[in-house]
Write an enzyme that holds these catalytic residues in place. Structure first.
Site, PDB file in Angstrom:
ATOM      1  CG  LEU A   1      49.082-131.688 -24.203  1.00 21.89           C
ATOM      2  CD1 LEU A   1      50.463-131.968 -23.609  1.00 21.89           C
ATOM      3  CD2 LEU A   1      48.255-130.858 -23.243  1.00 21.89           C
ATOM      4  N   PRO A   2      48.452-128.772 -27.609  1.00 22.65           N
ATOM      5  CG  PRO A   2      48.264-126.500 -27.034  1.00 22.65           C
ATOM      6  CD  PRO A   2      48.481-127.869 -26.447  1.00 22.65           C
TER       7      PRO A   2
ATOM      8  CB  THR B   1      48.139-132.850 -34.781  1.00 20.55           C
ATOM      9  OG1 THR B   1      46.842-133.425 -34.836  1.00 20.55           O
ATOM     10  CG2 THR B   1      48.795-132.932 -36.147  1.00 20.55           C
TER      11      THR B   1
ATOM     12  CE  LYS C   1      45.626-134.317 -38.031  1.00 17.53           C
ATOM     13  NZ  LYS C   1      44.413-133.986 -37.437  1.00 17.53           N
TER      14      LYS C   1
ATOM     15  CE  LYS D   1      49.782-128.694 -34.585  1.00 18.03           C
ATOM     16  NZ  LYS D   1      49.025-129.248 -33.475  1.00 18.03           N
TER      17      LYS D   1
HETATM   18  P1  NAD Z   1      43.124-126.312 -27.656  1.00 23.57           P
HETATM   19  O1  NAD Z   1      44.119-125.215 -27.715  1.00 23.57           O
HETATM   20  O2  NAD Z   1      41.675-126.006 -27.676  1.00 23.57           O
HETATM   21  O3  NAD Z   1      43.401-127.218 -26.339  1.00 23.57           O
HETATM   22  C1  NAD Z   1      44.663-127.506 -25.823  1.00 23.57           C
HETATM   23  C2  NAD Z   1      44.540-127.578 -24.298  1.00 23.57           C
HETATM   24  O4  NAD Z   1      45.773-128.023 -23.751  1.00 23.57           O
HETATM   25  C3  NAD Z   1      44.238-126.213 -23.657  1.00 23.57           C
HETATM   26  O5  NAD Z   1      43.065-126.325 -22.863  1.00 23.57           O
HETATM   27  C4  NAD Z   1      45.491-125.927 -22.813  1.00 23.57           C
HETATM   28  O6  NAD Z   1      45.201-125.208 -21.621  1.00 23.57           O
HETATM   29  C5  NAD Z   1      45.968-127.331 -22.525  1.00 23.57           C
HETATM   30  N1  NAD Z   1      47.381-127.427 -22.144  1.00 23.57           N
HETATM   31  C6  NAD Z   1      48.475-126.946 -22.799  1.00 23.57           C
HETATM   32  N2  NAD Z   1      49.604-127.283 -22.159  1.00 23.57           N
HETATM   33  C7  NAD Z   1      49.227-127.993 -21.060  1.00 23.57           C
HETATM   34  C8  NAD Z   1      49.931-128.620 -19.988  1.00 23.57           C
HETATM   35  N3  NAD Z   1      51.259-128.579 -19.918  1.00 23.57           N
HETATM   36  N4  NAD Z   1      49.221-129.245 -19.032  1.00 23.57           N
HETATM   37  C9  NAD Z   1      47.869-129.300 -19.076  1.00 23.57           C
HETATM   38  N5  NAD Z   1      47.136-128.728 -20.081  1.00 23.57           N
HETATM   39  C10 NAD Z   1      47.822-128.084 -21.048  1.00 23.57           C
HETATM   40  O7  NAD Z   1      43.502-127.304 -28.862  1.00 23.57           O
HETATM   41  P2  NAD Z   1      42.543-128.389 -29.573  1.00 23.57           P
HETATM   42  O8  NAD Z   1      41.786-127.746 -30.682  1.00 23.57           O
HETATM   43  O9  NAD Z   1      41.827-129.163 -28.520  1.00 23.57           O
HETATM   44  O10 NAD Z   1      43.639-129.305 -30.281  1.00 23.57           O
HETATM   45  C11 NAD Z   1      44.441-130.220 -29.539  1.00 23.57           C
HETATM   46  C12 NAD Z   1      45.283-131.013 -30.536  1.00 23.57           C
HETATM   47  O11 NAD Z   1      44.423-131.700 -31.453  1.00 23.57           O
HETATM   48  C13 NAD Z   1      46.225-130.157 -31.384  1.00 23.57           C
HETATM   49  O12 NAD Z   1      47.441-130.834 -31.539  1.00 23.57           O
HETATM   50  C14 NAD Z   1      45.476-130.035 -32.720  1.00 23.57           C
HETATM   51  O13 NAD Z   1      46.353-129.833 -33.825  1.00 23.57           O
HETATM   52  C15 NAD Z   1      44.770-131.379 -32.787  1.00 23.57           C
HETATM   53  N6  NAD Z   1      43.539-131.406 -33.589  1.00 23.57           N
HETATM   54  C16 NAD Z   1      42.618-130.401 -33.480  1.00 23.57           C
HETATM   55  C17 NAD Z   1      41.448-130.452 -34.260  1.00 23.57           C
HETATM   56  C18 NAD Z   1      40.400-129.367 -34.142  1.00 23.57           C
HETATM   57  O14 NAD Z   1      39.514-129.322 -35.011  1.00 23.57           O
HETATM   58  N7  NAD Z   1      40.447-128.502 -33.140  1.00 23.57           N
HETATM   59  C19 NAD Z   1      41.238-131.529 -35.136  1.00 23.57           C
HETATM   60  C20 NAD Z   1      42.171-132.557 -35.188  1.00 23.57           C
HETATM   61  C21 NAD Z   1      43.334-132.490 -34.410  1.00 23.57           C
END
Ligand code: NAD
Length: 295
Positions: A64-65, A95, A170, A245
């Site tokens: 999740l975000p 994260t 991390k 972030k």
């Molecule tokens: P994203 O915004 O693409 O995906 C998050 C998903 O969570 C969305 O599809 C949203 O609809 C869903 N969501 C939110 N609340 C919800 C709930 N209550 N129930 C069900 N679904 C819900 O984000 P992302 O890029 O996939 O990143 C996810 C995590 O990974 C974050 O914490 C980010 O910091 C971390 N991260 C991202 C990257 C990257 O390159 N994108 C790399 C490493 C770590």
């Protein structure tokens, strides 16, 4: 073993697909119906709600975000905590801040539900290829239980310590990465401003004591290297917004432990400024442009 996967965004979508491809009986849920369809097409099942898919799951993975989403989902009003089986394991790969990890872990474990924080490094490319690095916080026993799933989604698995240790590892790594990227960028721009060819300067520094990952394999100066975001208008890679972030989380962690992190604080401000100037969607190596000397 039944797996429930919640949060099918840029990272969670491909991670869930890798579990399905490896043969895990996986049920998925996201607030976005399209995100669910994209994973169901690969053979996952789904349900009408997160509650429905966790009720018979042995392992629950969330991606999740931010901390407020994780806390709200598991222990908020009518959270999943009262719908998850006793003895199940929750793997949160988002994260998030350490304080939220510890709050959620304590509440779940009081209900007989095991919890590990398992944030990742490796970006969308690593999520798709199944080559993420997982940094895990929680008991050694829970880490062992999670390994068969983490092995499918990642390549390098590390047990960093107790609850929250994965998140601390991390933010330490990403804070160091940002400081190296800023330093590499300003050194290259200093050389360019004084008439040096950035390719020649990069070669000299990478064979000298300035050698580091951002210089050697992810060079921020356009056209020094092929197949890196800087040579593709800073598209792809790891977004400035996500680095900003993570640096905010690093600062929270520093304040909570009364640690000094002056280089990390400067990097956080530089990345926040860069994001505020409209560069948030670009790769984090675009910080190079901040040091571009205007004639
Ligand atoms: P994203 O915004 O693409 O995906 C998050 C998903 O969570 C969305 O599809 C949203 O609809 C869903 N969501 C939110 N609340 C919800 C709930 N209550 N129930 C069900 N679904 C819900 O984000 P992302 O890029 O996939 O990143 C996810 C995590 O990974 C974050 O914490 C980010 O910091 C971390 N991260 C991202 C990257 C990257 O390159 N994108 C790399 C490493 C770590």
């Amino acid at each position: 073993m039944k797996v429930a996967f919640i949060g099918l965004g840029n990272m969670g979508g491909p991670m869930a697909i890798n579990l399905v491809k490896a043969g895990f009986n996986t049920s998925v849920f996201d607030l976005s119906a399209q995100a669910v369809v994209d994973v169901v097409e690969h053979g996952a099942s789904t349900g009408n709600s997160a509650k429905e898919i966790v009720s018979d799951a042995d392992v629950i993975v969330s991606m999740l975000p931010a901390g407020k989403h994780v806390e709200g989902l598991f222990i908020g009003d009518d959270g999943l905590i009262s719908h998850i089986k006793t003895g199940a394991l929750v793997i949160d790969s988002s994260t998030i801040d350490v304080a939220t990890v510890r709050k959620v872990a304590t509440a779940l474990e009081a209900h007989g539900i095991a919890f590990i924080d398992a944030p990742v490094s490796g970006g969308v490319g690593g999520a798709t290829a199944g080559t993420l690095s997982f940094m895990v916080g929680g008991s050694a026993e829970s880490f062992e239980r999670a390994k068969p799933l983490l092995d499918v989604m990642g390549k390098n698995l590390f047990h960093a310590g107790g609850h929250g240790a994965g998140q601390v590892a991390k933010v330490c790594n990403n804070m160091l990465l940002s400081v190296l990227m800023v330093g590499t960028s300003e050194a290259l721009q200093l050389g360019i401003a004084n008439g040096l060819d950035p390719k020649v300067l990069s070669e000299i520094m990478s064979k000298s004591s300035g050698s580091n990952w951002t210089l050697d394999v992810y060079n921020p100066c356009p056209n020094v290297m092929e197949d890196v975001p800087s040579s593709n208008d800073y598209q792809g890679g790891f977004m400035v917004d996500l680095m900003a972030k993570d640096l905010g989380l690093a600062m929270d962690t520093a304040i909570a432990s009364q640690s000094s992190a002056p280089m990390g604080a400067l990097a956080r401000n530089l990345y926040a400024m860069h994001a505020a100037s409209g560069q948030g969607g670009k790769d984090f190596s675009s910080i190079f442009n901040l040091f571009n000397k205007q004639d």
